[in-house]
Design an enzyme around this catalytic site. Structure first.
Site, PDB file in Angstrom:
ATOM      1  N   HIS A   1       0.843  -1.190   0.000  1.00 53.65           N
ATOM      2  CA  HIS A   1       0.000   0.000   0.000  1.00 53.65           C
ATOM      3  C   HIS A   1       0.880   1.241   0.000  1.00 53.65           C
ATOM      4  CE1 HIS A   1      -3.200   2.812   0.979  1.00 53.65           C
ATOM      5  NE2 HIS A   1      -4.017   1.874   0.545  1.00 53.65           N
TER       6      HIS A   1
ATOM      7  N   ASP B   1      -7.838  -5.796  -0.058  1.00 55.88           N
ATOM      8  CA  ASP B   1      -8.312  -6.635  -1.157  1.00 55.88           C
ATOM      9  C   ASP B   1      -8.089  -8.128  -0.921  1.00 55.88           C
ATOM     10  OD1 ASP B   1      -9.400  -4.663  -2.808  1.00 55.88           O
ATOM     11  OD2 ASP B   1      -7.416  -4.067  -3.487  1.00 55.88           O
TER      12      ASP B   1
HETATM   13  N1  ACO Z   1       4.320  -7.592  -4.449  1.00 61.42           N
HETATM   14  C1  ACO Z   1       5.652  -7.593  -4.571  1.00 61.42           C
HETATM   15  N2  ACO Z   1       6.418  -6.532  -4.322  1.00 61.42           N
HETATM   16  C2  ACO Z   1       5.804  -5.409  -3.924  1.00 61.42           C
HETATM   17  C3  ACO Z   1       4.421  -5.330  -3.761  1.00 61.42           C
HETATM   18  C4  ACO Z   1       3.666  -6.475  -4.041  1.00 61.42           C
HETATM   19  N3  ACO Z   1       2.338  -6.491  -3.927  1.00 61.42           N
HETATM   20  N4  ACO Z   1       4.075  -4.105  -3.371  1.00 61.42           N
HETATM   21  C5  ACO Z   1       5.199  -3.416  -3.271  1.00 61.42           C
HETATM   22  N5  ACO Z   1       6.244  -4.193  -3.608  1.00 61.42           N
HETATM   23  C6  ACO Z   1       7.645  -3.820  -3.640  1.00 61.42           C
HETATM   24  C7  ACO Z   1       8.000  -3.135  -4.948  1.00 61.42           C
HETATM   25  O1  ACO Z   1       8.384  -4.076  -5.928  1.00 61.42           O
HETATM   26  C8  ACO Z   1       9.089  -2.218  -4.527  1.00 61.42           C
HETATM   27  O2  ACO Z   1      10.268  -2.959  -4.400  1.00 61.42           O
HETATM   28  P1  ACO Z   1      11.668  -2.365  -4.885  1.00 61.42           P
HETATM   29  O3  ACO Z   1      11.872  -1.146  -4.013  1.00 61.42           O
HETATM   30  O4  ACO Z   1      12.604  -3.463  -4.626  1.00 61.42           O
HETATM   31  O5  ACO Z   1      11.485  -2.012  -6.318  1.00 61.42           O
HETATM   32  C9  ACO Z   1       8.678  -1.782  -3.139  1.00 61.42           C
HETATM   33  O6  ACO Z   1       7.860  -2.833  -2.630  1.00 61.42           O
HETATM   34  C10 ACO Z   1       7.882  -0.479  -3.141  1.00 61.42           C
HETATM   35  O7  ACO Z   1       6.772  -0.685  -3.955  1.00 61.42           O
HETATM   36  P2  ACO Z   1       6.106   0.410  -4.851  1.00 61.42           P
HETATM   37  O8  ACO Z   1       5.511  -0.231  -6.063  1.00 61.42           O
HETATM   38  O9  ACO Z   1       7.065   1.548  -5.049  1.00 61.42           O
HETATM   39  O10 ACO Z   1       4.963   0.919  -3.923  1.00 61.42           O
HETATM   40  P3  ACO Z   1       3.875   1.904  -4.361  1.00 61.42           P
HETATM   41  O11 ACO Z   1       3.515   2.688  -3.183  1.00 61.42           O
HETATM   42  O12 ACO Z   1       4.246   2.636  -5.581  1.00 61.42           O
HETATM   43  O13 ACO Z   1       2.678   0.905  -4.798  1.00 61.42           O
HETATM   44  C11 ACO Z   1       0.926  -0.586  -4.715  1.00 61.42           C
HETATM   45  C12 ACO Z   1       1.683   0.521  -3.985  1.00 61.42           C
HETATM   46  C13 ACO Z   1       0.596  -0.148  -6.151  1.00 61.42           C
HETATM   47  C14 ACO Z   1      -0.373  -0.847  -3.985  1.00 61.42           C
HETATM   48  C15 ACO Z   1       1.805  -1.848  -4.737  1.00 61.42           C
HETATM   49  O14 ACO Z   1       2.048  -2.261  -3.422  1.00 61.42           O
HETATM   50  C16 ACO Z   1       1.184  -2.969  -5.540  1.00 61.42           C
HETATM   51  O15 ACO Z   1       1.340  -3.010  -6.772  1.00 61.42           O
HETATM   52  N6  ACO Z   1       0.433  -3.911  -4.867  1.00 61.42           N
HETATM   53  C17 ACO Z   1      -0.234  -4.978  -5.584  1.00 61.42           C
HETATM   54  C18 ACO Z   1      -1.567  -4.483  -6.121  1.00 61.42           C
HETATM   55  C19 ACO Z   1      -2.574  -4.266  -5.020  1.00 61.42           C
HETATM   56  O16 ACO Z   1      -2.788  -5.114  -4.171  1.00 61.42           O
HETATM   57  N7  ACO Z   1      -3.267  -3.113  -5.090  1.00 61.42           N
HETATM   58  C20 ACO Z   1      -4.315  -2.763  -4.135  1.00 61.42           C
HETATM   59  C21 ACO Z   1      -3.976  -1.508  -3.383  1.00 61.42           C
HETATM   60  S1  ACO Z   1      -5.142  -1.213  -2.075  1.00 61.42           S
HETATM   61  C22 ACO Z   1      -6.607  -0.791  -2.821  1.00 61.42           C
HETATM   62  O17 ACO Z   1      -6.652  -0.288  -3.912  1.00 61.42           O
HETATM   63  C23 ACO Z   1      -7.859  -1.110  -2.047  1.00 61.42           C
END
Ligand code: ACO
Length: 377
Positions: free
Chosen positions: A263, A314
């Site tokens: 998140h 989710d």
């Molecule tokens: N799986 C694997 N790695 C992850 C995940 C994940 N679900 N979420 C974050 N990371 C990792 C990233 O790869 C990144 O790693 P790195 O620094 O080595 O590159 C680090 O954690 C930071 O992640 P970001 O993508 O920069 O985090 P951001 O704040 O931009 O994204 C997001 C948040 C989009 C929700 C992300 O966690 C994600 O894609 N999650 C999966 C999709 C999801 O479940 N979305 C629902 C959100 S809640 C809602 O809408 C109700």
């Protein structure tokens, strides 16, 4: 000389506006909704209608106000003919989110106050949308399945009526309770992507339905609301609890995003998850099917130990809806049925005190190129 504004990719950490609707209290890991802790609302037995009222009217309703609000929602439980025709004419293969996005847009041109952006008209349009979105979801589902539509029932609340219209039989009390909790938890979450997108649209003085259509479109992506469907698809792919740890390890190894985890704001756990797990527990106890929760728990342990990343709402919502026998492509549309309340509150707040939202960007392209007519390129 003034300092150049700093750029934050994905607008992370950027304060993009003001709002009195909700905020994530990161320190205490709570969601503050107009001064109430969201979890107090679910634990205290609030109905989704009470929370929608809170969002639209700034405070919780008393008994009379709640009864009037529920009556207003019941009176609006019908779809205009052009919307019904549009739904019935859609290809049966249309994704329910695509259909719902179009239905919300079509509700706009059928609304008698479509272009009136006054506070009072906006509240009335929000009530109509709240009442009609569940009908559009159910009508689209029944049509795609080749089933007769189910007429809404005046004696049921929004959560119960949604379940009833999807299936055509009386929902069990545990199912209604779990659905009600999920609707409350999904209702509002600050300046998330879809809400921000809806506010941008509203700030141009586009009308309520236009802004909510933008919200629906933005919510559908798998990084946002679409993650509840993607999370369930992932659990089905994992298949058995025995396979869960290895599956997650492989996915991480190949840099795959694990759906239902992570998140932007919460870094030590999504405040809504414990309440959703509790609601999911009601469903598991009633149905006796625990496989998907077990898979989710192992995925959670693995993500925490390997990456320090927590599940978001989710994940428990996905296995709860699956346990309620809700088809996966309806998971995100149900999120819409709830989030309409938050989006509408933000559209109203934006238009009550509007300034066009128009940020700037750093230009990274070339400059100074010389134009040549096409026959010389
Ligand atoms: N799986 C694997 N790695 C992850 C995940 C994940 N679900 N979420 C974050 N990371 C990792 C990233 O790869 C990144 O790693 P790195 O620094 O080595 O590159 C680090 O954690 C930071 O992640 P970001 O993508 O920069 O985090 P951001 O704040 O931009 O994204 C997001 C948040 C989009 C929700 C992300 O966690 C994600 O894609 N999650 C999966 C999709 C999801 O479940 N979305 C629902 C959100 S809640 C809602 O809408 C109700």
């Amino acid at each position: 000389m003034s300092e150049a504004p700093t750029y934050s990719p994905g607008l992370a950490g950027v304060i993009a506006g003001e709002s009195a609707i909700s905020c994530i209290d990161v320190e205490r890991n709570k969601l503050n909704m107009r001064g109430y802790d969201l979890v107090d609302l679910t634990e205290g037995g609030a109905s989704f209608e009470e929370v929608a009222y809170l969002l639209l009217h700034d405070d919780l309703p008393n008994a009379g106000q709640l009864a009037a609000f529920c009556d207003a929602l019941t009176v609006e439980r019908h779809l205009p003919d052009p919307v019904v025709q549009m739904i019935n004419a859609a290809p049966k293969s249309a994704h329910p989110m695509a259909l719902l996005r179009t239905a919300v847009s079509s509700l706009g041109y059928c609304d008698i106050e479509a272009e009136d952006n006054s506070h009072e008209a906006n509240v009335r349009k929000a009530v109509r949308l709240l009442a009609k979105v569940p009908l559009a979801i159910a009508a689209g589902h029944r049509n795609a399945q080749g089933l007769e539509p189910v007429e809404p029932r005046d004696d049921l609340g929004l959560a119960a009526n949604l379940l009833y219209m999807l299936r055509g039989d009386d929902p069990q009390p545990y199912a209604v309770d779990a659905m009600n909790v999920s609707l409350i938890l999904y209702s509002e979450h600050g300046y998330n992507a879809s809400t921000f997108a809806a506010r941008v649209a509203a700030s141009t003085l586009a009308d309520m339905h236009a802004a909510i259509t933008v919200g629906v479109a933005t919510l559908g992506g798998p990084l946002h609301g679409g993650a509840n469907e993607a999370a369930m698809e992932m659990m089905l792919e994992i298949g058995t609890p025995d396979n869960a740890r290895a599956w997650v390890m492989d996915a991480l190894e190949s840099k795959r995003k694990i759906m239902g985890f992570g998140h932007r704001e919460y870094k030590s756990g999504d405040s809504r998850v414990p309440a959703m797990k509790q609601a999911g527990q009601l469903v598991l106890e009633a149905t006796g099917e625990d496989r998907w929760r077990q898979i989710a728990e192992i995925a959670e342990e693995t993500m925490l130990s390997e990456k320090g990343i927590f599940p978001n709402l989710d994940l428990p919502c996905a296995y709860t809806y699956y346990g309620l026998d809700i088809p996966i492509p309806l998971f995100t549309p149900i999120f819409v049925a709830s989030r309409v309340s938050g989006w509408a509150a933000h559209v109203i707040e934006q238009q009550d005190n509007n300034r066009l939202i128009r940020p700037n960007h750093n230009y990274t392209g070339p400059v100074g190129r010389t134009f040549k007519p096409v026959d010389q390129r």
